[in-house]
Motif scaffolding. Sequence first.
Motif, short mmCIF file in Angstrom:
data_model
loop_
_atom_site.label_atom_id
_atom_site.label_comp_id
_atom_site.label_asym_id
_atom_site.label_seq_id
_atom_site.Cartn_x
_atom_site.Cartn_y
_atom_site.Cartn_z
N GLY A 142 40.58 -36.38 37.03
CA GLY A 142 40.13 -37.42 36.12
C GLY A 142 41.18 -38.49 35.96
O GLY A 142 42.37 -38.24 36.13
N PRO A 143 40.79 -39.72 35.63
CA PRO A 143 41.75 -40.82 35.55
C PRO A 143 42.75 -40.72 34.42
O PRO A 143 43.79 -41.37 34.45
N ALA A 144 42.48 -39.88 33.41
CA ALA A 144 43.41 -39.73 32.28
C ALA A 144 43.91 -38.29 32.19
O ALA A 144 44.00 -37.72 31.11
N TYR A 145 44.29 -37.72 33.33
CA TYR A 145 44.63 -36.30 33.35
C TYR A 145 45.93 -35.97 32.62
O TYR A 145 46.21 -34.81 32.33
N ALA A 146 46.73 -36.98 32.26
CA ALA A 146 47.98 -36.71 31.54
C ALA A 146 47.89 -37.11 30.07
O ALA A 146 48.90 -37.11 29.37
N ALA A 147 46.70 -37.46 29.58
CA ALA A 147 46.54 -37.85 28.18
C ALA A 147 46.67 -36.64 27.26
O ALA A 147 46.42 -35.49 27.66
N ASP A 148 47.05 -36.89 26.01
CA ASP A 148 46.98 -35.87 24.97
C ASP A 148 45.53 -35.78 24.49
O ASP A 148 44.80 -36.78 24.49
N ILE A 149 45.11 -34.59 24.05
CA ILE A 149 43.69 -34.34 23.81
C ILE A 149 43.44 -33.84 22.38
O ILE A 149 44.17 -32.98 21.87
N LEU A 150 42.39 -34.38 21.77
CA LEU A 150 41.82 -33.87 20.52
C LEU A 150 40.37 -33.51 20.79
O LEU A 150 39.66 -34.26 21.46
N LEU A 151 39.92 -32.37 20.27
CA LEU A 151 38.55 -31.92 20.47
C LEU A 151 37.87 -31.71 19.13
O LEU A 151 38.40 -31.01 18.27
N ALA A 152 36.70 -32.29 18.94
CA ALA A 152 35.91 -32.08 17.74
C ALA A 152 34.54 -31.56 18.14
O ALA A 152 33.79 -32.25 18.85
#
Length: 545
Positions: A229-239
Amino acid sequence: MRLRLIPLLLLLAIPARAQQPDIKYWVFFADKDAVAAKAAPISDRALHRRAIRAMDTPASLDLQVTPRYVEGVEAAGGRVAHRSRWLNAVSVWLSPDELEAVRRLPFVTGTRPVGQALPPEALVEPAFPRLEPAAPLAVASLDYGSSHRQLEIINAIAGIEAGLNGAGVILGIVDTGAGDLQHPATQHILDAGRLLDQRDFTGQPDDNNRHALAVLSVAAGYAPGRLIGPAYAADILLARTEYAPTETNQEEDNFVAGMEWMESRGADVVNISLGYSEFDPGQNSYTVDQMDGDTPITTQAADLAAQLGVTVVNSAGNAGSSAWGKITSPADGDSVIAVGAVGPNGILTSFSGRGPSADGRIKPDVSAMGSSVTVATRNGYSTGGNGTSFSAPMVAGIAAQLLQVNPTLQPMQIREILQRTASHHHEPNNGTGHGVIDAGAALALAATWTTDVESDTPSGSFSAEAFPNPSRTSPRLAVQLPEAGPVEITVFDLLGREVARSTLPGLSAGGHVLDLPTPPGANGWLGYRLTAGARVTTGSVILIR
């Protein structure tokens, strides 16, 4: 109607309620008590994002709803589900008699039934075995596997291999449950400690629906040879806001609560692969005329998040070939980037929700591949991901890259950049919007974005198009100038660094062919900016040498 488990003694005590099922309503309050109401906790990341990207917002927005108002609703018999500081409202279960009592309260300005979401589209999951975790992250010469086409069609590969991967950006996913993320495509998020937080707003048990996993994998997956994916190094929040068993829908108020939480935790970009429109029999459906950017509660929440500096990306919905036909909320929001779906051939899919919005705005805003998309599933991978649910996270991933290149970009600037660089931005329509996004051109514009670029410029014919493009030789610019004067050409790489510049002291009005300055040995993607007085235009070119 969703059944609620009520203790037997309670049923015996109030038998009338068993005959008249309660309905969930939004109850809106007149004001906030600045003394009694506490401010909601806002993270440092959220405060920083607001400082550089938010519009002017009232100070009362962060105050929680007034406690005595909530107590008044509860005293009238209501059972509060969620409290929304953004809407200054609560969602609450009420019987018909309780509803009338609540409406008479002096601090209540209005009520409306809570809508319910259609379940996310089904995802076909072949019985692939679970694979070994992905190899350590790399930044060049990646093997994209079957996800290559979904990246290629939006010109995203050059940016990824130049190191643009969403690092330092917080990407939020509002959806179903995503599971434990111990999947080859998402394990890297856990290994790097980049799952910042996750929260369940449904109050329901795990339904084993992993729509969110598929969505997350499109934006931020990393499994070389299968899916990137193009943002594979982003930090993630899941709701988790959706409870999606067969014929069971989730309420809008969970969505509002999830968005408020995402914003307070510092999300920079939020992907919403959900749509709210027609609901189960007996529920409160919207009409197409209500997709006006103001009426749906979910749209109000999404627009408020954008006002606070969050880039909100939303699927256009999959009702294009149904009787509904149109976009769904919150894709109708005037501050929401609505994303349509094209197939691998770049042609609009039949299911992609169409515009315009009810108030006449072009929708969707842009498009990406949403048919035959490679996604992560519970059992491995599928190359049959169909739906705007999968075109939206691709755009959300590119939005994260744009913020990596230029962290000061506001949500409306990101939308404008994506629109201005899409495939048919000069002739937008209500099928694909401004067209399929061009990640390379968008990154170039983001890297060079200045107040001059976004400001109005004098009228007249002004353009600069690179040719041939792609180029195996030295590229040139076909320039059209409305008036005489000096011209400056600046060339940038994908990280926004200036790599070449040329200045021509004076050119006459009209058409010119100019050499595009390029550094020795340059190869791959380059962005350019041409400045002529107060006028600025940008573009990009691919060098193949």
